[in-house]
Design an enzyme around this catalytic site. Sequence first.
Site, PDB file in Angstrom:
ATOM      1  N   HIS A 242       2.725   1.282   0.734  1.00  0.00           N
ATOM      2  CA  HIS A 242       2.308  -0.010   1.292  1.00  0.00           C
ATOM      3  C   HIS A 242       0.834   0.077   1.656  1.00  0.00           C
ATOM      4  O   HIS A 242       0.380   1.088   2.199  1.00  0.00           O
ATOM      5  CB  HIS A 242       3.136  -0.330   2.536  1.00  0.00           C
ATOM      6  N   ARG A 265      -1.676 -10.496   5.891  1.00  0.00           N
ATOM      7  CA  ARG A 265      -2.557 -10.894   4.786  1.00  0.00           C
ATOM      8  C   ARG A 265      -2.191 -12.274   4.270  1.00  0.00           C
ATOM      9  O   ARG A 265      -3.048 -13.013   3.781  1.00  0.00           O
ATOM     10  CB  ARG A 265      -2.490  -9.858   3.661  1.00  0.00           C
TER      11      ARG A 265
END
Length: 600
Positions: A242, A265
Amino acid sequence: VLGSGVAGMTATLRMLDAGARVVLMDKEKRLGGNSAKASSGINSCCPEHSRSEKNAEDTVQSFASDTARSAKREESGLINLLASNSAAAISWLRSRTSIDLSKVAQLGGHSYARTHRPANGMIGAELVFALQKEVKKFEKSGQLKLLLGCRATSLLQDDAGTVIGVAYKSEDGTPSELRVPDTVLATGGFANDRTNTSLLLKHRPDLSTFPTTNGEWATGDGMKMAMAIGAGTIDMDRVQVHPTGFVDPKDPTNPTKVLCGEMMRGVGGLLMTPDGRRFVNELAPRDKVVDGELQTKAAEFAIVLNQKAGEEAGKHVELYTRKGLLTKLAGTAELSNWFIDNIVPNGSSLSALSIEAQLNLTLAAYTTAAEAGSDEFGKRFFHNLPIEMHGSFYVGRIVPVLHYTMGGITMDQNGVVLRTDGSVIWGLHAAGEVTGGVHGNNRLGGNSLLECTVFGSIVGNKLGAAIAKRRSDEKAALAAATSSLGLPPQATAQLGVTPAMAVTSPDGTAVRTESADSGASGALRSVARSELAQHVSAQDCWVALYGKVYDFTNFLEEHPAGPESILKLGGTDGTAMFETVHNEAMLDEFDTDLIGKLDD
């Protein structure tokens, strides 16, 4: 059922609702596993409650295409099964539990906003709590038996190779056996397997030095037990890194990191190198973002959110800020100084002035690209603009982290475990991260909790239906027997046929028949802060929340995130920290632990 994350509890609850007797076992002393750590949300296309202009044109086909593109696989089999069952999965969770899934965001790799999360809490903690609340209602009657702190060591088989139960060690280390007609593996992956039989070292030794977001329990136990009796495996070398794990400034070398969720994000968070440059489309699939990070050769990165993005992230930003993982700053001048103090390598020639100038250029170019509809990295979705150079920013230290194992044991579309030659291992079923084949090369963000719910439901419904049919047949046989003997119909009850605790409607929604506890009664006594402050140990832990004082001593080991996060609040008013993760309505379940009201 081995493993008590969302996959294990979903399968368990589905079977309990069908009238089955279930033993739920976990080697930890609390329910939840890695599911309790989830933060971004659960995908679904396309439940009516979350339809909006953001996803009005979304379809199951589009969702399957996004999943397949991320996986680098064909749109078929397990991928289509996942996508086509996603709306039903969300609907069941909302109707069968108290979980709120009203907020929707667009994560990296998605064509539309379809990742659901609570408006008033973190998805992992809220979903685990909601499921365990319903599951535990069956414990008092004996229909459910919980075996926590018990480690399964091997699967038991008869002479024909059918799985007939498990061997395990109880909490005190005593070897025991549990014989059952069906066993469900929901034991998760191996992204923190540092054991002497490490699947991580065997299949991806190049990743062994990466930090991880997984708990210490993620050691692939279920996979190893299944492989030992001939189960096949697939994609074992597909380990997801990740792109965003937080570096805690107070403990920067800790190999276990807090995940900086994909949603950060999704709302507009930007990733930057130590010199203040963007280097990737933040909404690209995870593997693409990680590739971008590694190509920069930087050791750490910054995630930067403007005020609008921080407000949309809500509880996430509140929690990460309180934990010291995010810092709120004013303008790019303060931001540049933070870069110097936190992620610029020692001995670098970079200065705060040069970084500030680059930050201004980077953010201006980003705004221009947003107006044009795309940027140099292929980004097409821009959220929470404009960015004000003198406005507020949230910033944190970020590194890539081991997060998920796409590979696992092989199964068919009904969750039946298969041997290496493709034949069935009778009596053995699986759901969740312990299995492979759903996510291919790279899991799409938000698909983990969905996989757990969809395949946990498939396995639970299948076994529940079989058990219900078996009981129906037994009841019919007993009724026929009593009739032939000339006995009245009520005699069947005396012959051992007992009704299920709950029934299931045709659409799969459980109809609950148990009433909730009435809770504590009587006037609440006043608790002075000085008295509260005396109850701070694991043997005696009181916490004040929303003006009331609770004794959480007996709940410490059951808390999905572990006892430490409650003990830190022991003897204090923990309201501010509590509400960054949970919602106040959750406290209705703790009326019997209520001591009194906090006297200010």
